[in-house]
Design a protein around this motif. Structure first.
Motif, short mmCIF file in Angstrom:
data_model
loop_
_atom_site.label_atom_id
_atom_site.label_comp_id
_atom_site.label_asym_id
_atom_site.label_seq_id
_atom_site.Cartn_x
_atom_site.Cartn_y
_atom_site.Cartn_z
N LEU A 221 0.71 -1.24 -0.19
CA LEU A 221 -0.14 -0.17 -0.07
C LEU A 221 0.96 1.44 0.07
O LEU A 221 0.49 2.27 -0.63
CB LEU A 221 -0.94 0.02 1.27
N ARG A 222 2.00 1.18 0.64
CA ARG A 222 2.82 2.44 0.87
C ARG A 222 3.26 2.60 -0.61
O ARG A 222 3.52 3.79 -1.06
CB ARG A 222 4.03 2.18 1.88
N MET A 223 3.81 1.43 -1.30
CA MET A 223 4.39 1.36 -2.61
C MET A 223 3.34 2.19 -3.63
O MET A 223 3.79 3.09 -4.35
CB MET A 223 4.88 0.32 -3.01
N ALA A 224 2.22 1.76 -3.47
CA ALA A 224 1.17 2.25 -4.54
C ALA A 224 0.45 3.70 -4.24
O ALA A 224 0.15 4.21 -5.02
CB ALA A 224 0.10 1.08 -4.33
N LEU A 225 0.41 4.04 -2.97
CA LEU A 225 -0.30 5.14 -2.74
C LEU A 225 0.45 6.31 -2.34
O LEU A 225 -0.03 7.36 -2.36
CB LEU A 225 -1.33 4.92 -1.38
N LEU A 226 1.71 6.10 -1.77
CA LEU A 226 2.44 7.32 -1.56
C LEU A 226 3.36 7.67 -2.64
O LEU A 226 3.95 6.84 -3.35
CB LEU A 226 3.45 7.11 -0.09
N PRO A 227 3.60 9.11 -2.74
CA PRO A 227 4.10 9.53 -3.94
C PRO A 227 5.76 9.43 -3.94
O PRO A 227 6.26 9.38 -2.70
CB PRO A 227 4.06 10.98 -3.60
N ALA A 228 6.12 8.86 -5.21
CA ALA A 228 7.40 8.53 -5.28
C ALA A 228 8.41 9.72 -5.50
O ALA A 228 9.64 9.91 -5.20
CB ALA A 228 7.79 7.58 -6.29
N GLU A 229 7.64 10.89 -5.91
CA GLU A 229 8.31 12.16 -6.52
C GLU A 229 7.58 13.16 -5.58
O GLU A 229 6.66 13.17 -5.18
CB GLU A 229 8.25 12.19 -7.90
#
Lengths: 163, 414
Positions: free
Chosen positions: B177-185
């Motif tokens: 969920l963190r990978m999918a929902l939190l912004p990478a940039e």
């Protein structure tokens, strides 16, 4: 399913071949309803596979060795669960008459595929809910699981197959 | 053969039963999809702020972590929850740290003491359990067998609770969920906690408190309750100096038992929609624990599969499409076919996989199951093998670490 009491258990080394129905009755382990239960279970003296598991005469794999600290453990009629499927159910279970079959999971295998070594003086059986049952003739056996090539970008990388 | 083992005391059995109950209870909180109990969550956050000497924050509720991050960024700069900690800007001493930083200290101190509690279970055997991960796994699969082998009780019950829940909640749910929902940039949205998805370490505290009555192993369990309240009442949250941004729990979370199911764990899975969905429509698709783009679930095609760089996603998509259709539609070249030893009437087929498909030369051996499915069919399956095989029997043998001539002796396949 209710386990039969020990006094009523007919030994699995009974001279006539066991049927799937008899084996499931005696071990309390069950298989899926669509498998034919009245057929007798072949007892194989050689290489055989049950899904992602393979049974190989130990002499075929001389490089798989027993760990120095390994001890042989008896496989009772309750059996030993060797491997479970990816969805958590459907184990491969090894069963045998008490005192006729021993196993050890403590092995050295450079390929990392060996689950255990088995040595039996009477037929032992592998039961799986989807694959049914198969007999292992007396002998000493290496039981391995299956792998496939992993990410091709990682040379030599392989991953174990989940049935 | 094995020696006679001493009987397991009733108190140990009760502790193991308690551990299973604690695990199930917190797993339930971790997967809850009810609306947040906002009053309860706000009271717990307010209590944590009070312990830091902070006045109660304002609360802003959002429907998902995505909306929460937008709200956190929208609240910059005045209300900024602790964003990145630049070394130059770091305050020298504790009380000057931003709220989130001091909360993190509070939390890590608590978790450190908990690890100390769990570590006592291994006392007398060195600081680490024997046998590494395998030992942990066995503890969960069969706690009584682990006890009989001499694993200390605390080690066993901690594994039943903490290891299993960490695998289920932190690794299998929270991380994807963190990978999918939190912004990478863009600017980091700041430190956050995960409410229900942090339940794995809170369950350890709960277990310590419930087992420690006699032994006083866990002196400050009252410190845990605000964290426990948050795990029981809400989703993720971002604490700032004056504003705390709260996210609702998902409205749907779909799972299946984890592989090697004895762990009592699970993983995200749903094959007819998103595995996790939030009230505002934010969602995550996952098949058998593999997070996938929506197309893998809704409509995989060879073009989409070949364009995918993630191998796990690619494999998952092929299985979703079906091997036959995939081979057909992807135009894999058949290299050779041979009778499948031990599987009368069935064949092994070896296909060449173009480098553009898997990024390197590889081959695919496709076999037919030795036993029928409940629907009367035999399932085909494909296994990737190194690219140097020309003989399907040798390729199939490799999958078991056997040579071709050895595999050719296969007498029976079920």
């Amino acid at each position: 399913m209710k386990r039969p009491s020990s006094s009523t258990v007919m030994p699995m080394t009974h001279p006539t071949p066991l049927t799937l129905a008899e084996l499931t009755e005696r071990t309390g382990l069950d298989v899926l309803a669509h498998l034919e239960r009245s057929l007798s279970i072949p007892v194989i003296d050689g290489i055989q596979a049950q899904g992602d598991l393979i049974v190989v005469p130990r002499s075929e794999l001389p490089r798989v060795t027993r760990s120095p600290l390994a001890h042989w453990q008896d496989v009772g009629a309750d059996g030993v669960e060797l491997l479970r499927g990816a969805n958590g159910g459907n184990p491969h279970t090894l069963v045998a008459d008490r005192g006729t079959c021993a196993w050890t999971p403590y092995v050295r295998d450079a390929q990392g595929l060996t689950l255990c070594l088995v040595t039996n003086s009477a037929p032992a059986y592998l039961i799986h809910p989807e694959h049914g049952a198969t007999g292992i003739a007396p002998g000493t056996w290496t039981i391995r699981r299956q792998r496939e090539r992993g990410d091709p970008r990682t040379p030599g990388g392989a991953r174990l197959v989940q049935d | 053969m094995s020696a006679v083992a001493p009987p397991i005391p009733d108190t140990s059995r009760q502790a193991i039963a308690l551990a299973h109950a604690v695990r199930d209870e917190w797993l339930g909180h971790g997967l809850a999809t009810l609306p947040a109990d906002r009053a309860r969550a706000e009271a717990a956050v307010t209590e944590l702020y009070r312990r830091l000497g902070q006045p109660p924050p304002r609360f802003l509720w959002t429907a998902s972590p995505v909306a929460a991050v937008a709200a956190v960024r929208g609240s910059l700069p005045d209300d900024a929850p602790a964003s990145r900690l630049r070394q130059r800007a770091l305050p020298v001493c504790g009380p000057d740290l931003p709220v989130a930083g001091r909360l993190a200290s509070l939390c890590s101190g608590l978790r450190h003491r908990l690890r100390g509690w769990a570590g006592r279970g291994w006392a007398g055997r060195g600081s680490q359990p024997r046998g590494g991960r395998g030992e942990f796994r066995e503890n969960v699969d069969d706690p009584e067998a682990a006890l009989r082998r001499g694993t200390p009780l605390f080690g066993v019950v901690d594994t039943v609770v903490h290891t299993a829940l960490r695998a289920s909640l932190a690794d299998a749910v929270r991380a994807p969920l963190r990978m999918a929902l939190l912004p990478a940039e863009g600017p980091p949205p700041g430190l956050n906690w995960h409410g229900q998805h942090d339940a794995f370490w809170i369950a350890r505290a709960d277990l310590a408190a419930r087992l420690g009555g006699r032994r006083q192993l866990w002196p400050d369990s009252e410190q845990v309750w605000p964290w426990a309240e948050l795990a029981r009442s809400t989703g993720w949250w971002w604490p700032g100096p004056a504003l705390c941004v709260m996210a609702e729990r998902p409205v749907e979370t779909h799972t299946e038992p984890l592989r090697d199911g004895g762990l009592g764990g699970l993983r995200l899975h749903r094959d007819d929609g998103p595995a996790v969905r939030f009230g505002d429509g934010e969602e995550l698709y996952a098949l058998h624990g593999t997070p996938v783009p929506r197309w893998v679930v809704d409509g995989p095609t060879p073009e989409l599969i070949h364009g995918e760089t993630n191998v796990e996603v690619r494999r998952t998509a092929i299985e979703r499409l079906g091997w036959d259709r995939y081979i057909d539609e992807a135009g894999l070249r058949l290299v050779s076919t041979a009778a499948d030893p031990g599987n009368p009437g069935s064949f092994l087929s070896l296909y060449d996989v173009p480098p553009r498909v898997w990024g390197a030369s590889a081959r695919l051996v496709v076999a037919t199951n030795g036993s029928v499915e409940p629907d009367g069919r035999r399932r085909r399956y494909g296994l990737a093998v190194p690219g140097y095989f020309d003989d399907p029997v040798a390729a199939a043998g490799w999958t078991y670490g056997l040579t071709g001539p050895q595999y050719a002796q296969l007498q029976r396949r079920t």
